[in-house]
Design an enzyme around this catalytic site. Structure first.
Site, PDB file in Angstrom:
ATOM      1  N   GLY A  49      41.981  35.692  43.745  1.00 19.31           N
ATOM      2  CA  GLY A  49      43.514  36.433  44.087  1.00 19.31           C
ATOM      3  C   GLY A  49      44.378  36.193  43.135  1.00 19.31           C
ATOM      4  O   GLY A  49      44.254  35.013  42.393  1.00 19.31           O
ATOM      5  N   GLY A 103      33.418  30.084  57.987  1.00 18.67           N
ATOM      6  CA  GLY A 103      32.443  30.438  57.294  1.00 18.67           C
ATOM      7  C   GLY A 103      31.182  30.082  57.429  1.00 18.67           C
ATOM      8  O   GLY A 103      30.687  29.106  57.481  1.00 18.67           O
ATOM      9  N   ASN A 159      -0.520  -4.908  62.888  1.00 18.28           N
ATOM     10  CA  ASN A 159       0.757  -4.935  64.024  1.00 18.28           C
ATOM     11  C   ASN A 159       0.163  -3.673  65.266  1.00 18.28           C
ATOM     12  O   ASN A 159       1.080  -3.849  65.906  1.00 18.28           O
ATOM     13  CB  ASN A 159       1.995  -4.684  63.550  1.00 18.28           C
ATOM     14  N   LEU A 219      40.096  24.971  56.594  1.00 19.38           N
ATOM     15  CA  LEU A 219      39.402  26.131  56.980  1.00 19.38           C
ATOM     16  C   LEU A 219      37.952  26.130  56.664  1.00 19.38           C
ATOM     17  O   LEU A 219      37.427  26.067  55.632  1.00 19.38           O
ATOM     18  CB  LEU A 219      40.032  27.479  56.043  1.00 19.38           C
ATOM     19  N   ALA A 220      37.049  25.987  57.847  1.00 21.66           N
ATOM     20  CA  ALA A 220      35.746  25.758  57.787  1.00 21.66           C
ATOM     21  C   ALA A 220      34.900  26.660  58.656  1.00 21.66           C
ATOM     22  O   ALA A 220      33.903  26.112  59.250  1.00 21.66           O
ATOM     23  CB  ALA A 220      35.208  24.396  58.016  1.00 21.66           C
ATOM     24  N   LYS A 227       7.849  -3.674  56.411  1.00 19.92           N
ATOM     25  CA  LYS A 227       8.652  -3.038  57.561  1.00 19.92           C
ATOM     26  C   LYS A 227       8.969  -4.001  58.874  1.00 19.92           C
ATOM     27  O   LYS A 227       8.152  -4.809  59.310  1.00 19.92           O
ATOM     28  CB  LYS A 227       7.565  -1.835  58.249  1.00 19.92           C
ATOM     29  N   ASN A 243      44.690  32.217  42.710  1.00 21.79           N
ATOM     30  CA  ASN A 243      45.104  31.285  43.724  1.00 21.79           C
ATOM     31  C   ASN A 243      43.798  30.691  44.307  1.00 21.79           C
ATOM     32  O   ASN A 243      42.714  31.137  44.145  1.00 21.79           O
ATOM     33  CB  ASN A 243      45.337  32.447  44.983  1.00 21.79           C
ATOM     34  N   ARG A 284      25.564  33.318  51.293  1.00 22.24           N
ATOM     35  CA  ARG A 284      25.064  33.317  49.754  1.00 22.24           C
ATOM     36  C   ARG A 284      24.280  31.975  49.589  1.00 22.24           C
ATOM     37  O   ARG A 284      23.359  31.754  48.535  1.00 22.24           O
ATOM     38  CB  ARG A 284      25.989  33.518  48.765  1.00 22.24           C
ATOM     39  N   LYS A 304      27.590  26.457  55.602  1.00 22.83           N
ATOM     40  CA  LYS A 304      27.633  26.049  54.330  1.00 22.83           C
ATOM     41  C   LYS A 304      28.623  24.532  54.350  1.00 22.83           C
ATOM     42  O   LYS A 304      27.938  23.838  53.467  1.00 22.83           O
ATOM     43  CB  LYS A 304      28.487  27.117  53.715  1.00 22.83           C
TER      44      LYS A 304
END
Length: 455
Positions: free
Chosen positions: A142, A12, A389, A9-10, A354, A172, A16, A23
């Site tokens: 819960g 939301g 360079n 479950l993702a 680099k 829970n 906050r 999130k």
């Protein structure tokens, strides 16, 4: 054991977090939150994984490659956890095993815990098994309501609980194992007659009990495993827990961390035995470090492959680079992306590289910039050397062949090739190719004006 599926479950937003990002995509020890329940589900042998997404759904999808074993479903209106599972049900219509239900913002649950949950579910021949923990302060969670035999009768949310129920400390976690056939029938019948006006997934326990089916709890001893991430304070707390796990695992496998409390290693960091890591070191991304290395305080390493017996001195920064065996780097050196250093190279203090390759035994001991260059073996680069360079429009490459000696304060204006065993005199600005075994001197004529100060 029957086959296993997972629903994560993702959907939301995570208000906050006070962030413009959803999130579950906030980084935690080098990976977004959502990666942790996904990994745990895979390691618990879930053959099918469904992720329920909502806010910034595209950003979540785009994080994963097309080949990942994930199905995404969209919960357009966030109407509770029960509704979220109902959204996932069509993707598992033909599935008849056990379903793990996990939360995208609960990253600390370990694979062993999920395996124990599945085992208890099987041993109890349960229809619903809920992962629980006992908290000193259970506010907001819960509560688990049980009968005298220890069977779960209901899960009551904080806002719906009586004073007596709120005194219960067993909570829970939001993580379940449920028989698929029952689950999808139950979530289709959930109502929203509660304080939140949402479809609670917890109501599947009541529906199971009404049918005379077994509901049980699997308590865990460490409540941190079920800690949800709701704000950045909890995100930092979770990172500290994960970092401790990562560090302890490495130390138990032969790595010395001089001060684990100040050593910041990302998830997936690989370090060989007998390597010593000093305090204040940050190693992130997909970094691999070999055996018998020394990493001094304050070094920062991102997405690097580092061989054996490498010394990385204090304050050096390495990014997206490859370092072969017995190389010495720093102090205060900077390896930028595209650097590859072969065996026994020395990169000294305040040297920046680099997009270069540097051959075996070559060295640049101090105060030098080497960019867009191919450097051979046994080359000496003197202090203050610069490969020029960039001409303001395009980048150009410098080639320095084996055995070249470059004196101090030399500018090599690319594109330019220095032939093998050539010698570049100190203070030269080289704009033309230098033949092998030649001496190049490119200095302006010195003029002394005597008595100039008095005038």
């Amino acid at each position: 054991m029957d086959s296993i599926a997972a629903i994560i479950l993702a959907a939301g937003k995570g208000t906050r977090m006070k962030s413009k990002f959803v999130k579950v995509m906030h980084p935690l020890a080098g990976a977004p939150l959502i990666e942790y329940p996904l990994t745990a589900a895979r390691e618990a042998n879930a053959s099918r994984i469904v992720v329920v997404i909502g806010h910034q759904a595209d950003a979540v999808r785009e994080h994963f490659s097309a080949g990942d074993d994930i199905a995404f479903v969209l919960q357009e209106e966030q109407n509770g956890t029960g509704h979220a599972v109902a959204c996932a049900a069509p993707r598992l219509r033909d599935f008849h095993g056990r379903v793990l239900i996990l939360c995208g913002d609960v990253p600390l649950t370990q694979t062993a815990t999920l395996r124990d949950l599945l085992q208890r579910h099987a041993e109890q021949q349960a229809t619903v098994t809920v992962l629980t923990a006992s908290l000193e302060n259970p506010f907001g969670y819960g509560r688990i309501i049980k009968n005298s035999a220890g069977q779960v009768l209901a899960i009551v949310e904080e806002k719906d609980a009586s004073p007596e129920q709120r005194a219960i400390r067993e909570i829970n976690s939001g993580i379940y194992c449920v028989e698929a056939d029952f689950l999808f029938d139950a979530v289709a019948r959930l109502g929203s007659d509660n304080a939140q006006g949402e479809q609670y997934l917890t109501d599947i326990v009541r529906l199971a009990v009404e049918k005379g089916l077994t509901c049980t709890a699997h308590p865990i001893s460490d409540p941190l495993e079920v800690m949800g991430i709701n704000d950045r304070v909890q995100l930092a707390e979770a990172e500290a827990v994960l970092r401790k796990r990562i560090n302890e695992d490495l130390m138990r496998n032969g790595v010395t961390l001089r001060d684990p409390a100040t050593t910041y290693l990302d998830r997936g960091t690989r370090i060989g035995r007998d390597t010593v890591v000093g305090p204040g070191v940050h190693i992130s991304g997909h970094s691999e470090i070999g055996e018998d290395c020394i990493i001094e305080p304050g070094a920062i390493i991102r997405d690097c492959r580092i061989g054996n017996r490498v010394v990385i001195k204090a304050g050096s920064v390495l990014e997206d680079s490859i370092v072969h065996d017995a190389v010495s780097i720093g102090p205060m050196a900077h390896l930028r992306p595209g650097t590859e250093l072969l065996e026994k190279v020395k990169i000294g203090n305040f040297v920046e590289t680099k997009k270069i390759t540097m051959g075996k035994g070559s060295k640049a001991s101090h105060l030098t910039y080497l960019g867009d260059a191919s450097i051979g073996s046994d080359v000496n680069i003197g202090c203050g050397t610069i490969t020029c360079n960039y001409d303001g429009v395009s980048k150009h490459r410098t080639v320095i062949e084996d055995g070249v000696f470059v004196g101090s304060d030399v500018q090599l204006v690319a594109p330019v090739t220095i032939g093998h065993n050539a010698f570049i005199a100190a203070g030269s600005t080289v704009t033309k190719d230098v033949p092998p075994e030649s001496l190049a001197i490119a200095r302006s004529q010195q003029v002394n004006k005597e008595g100039w100060k008095k005038k």
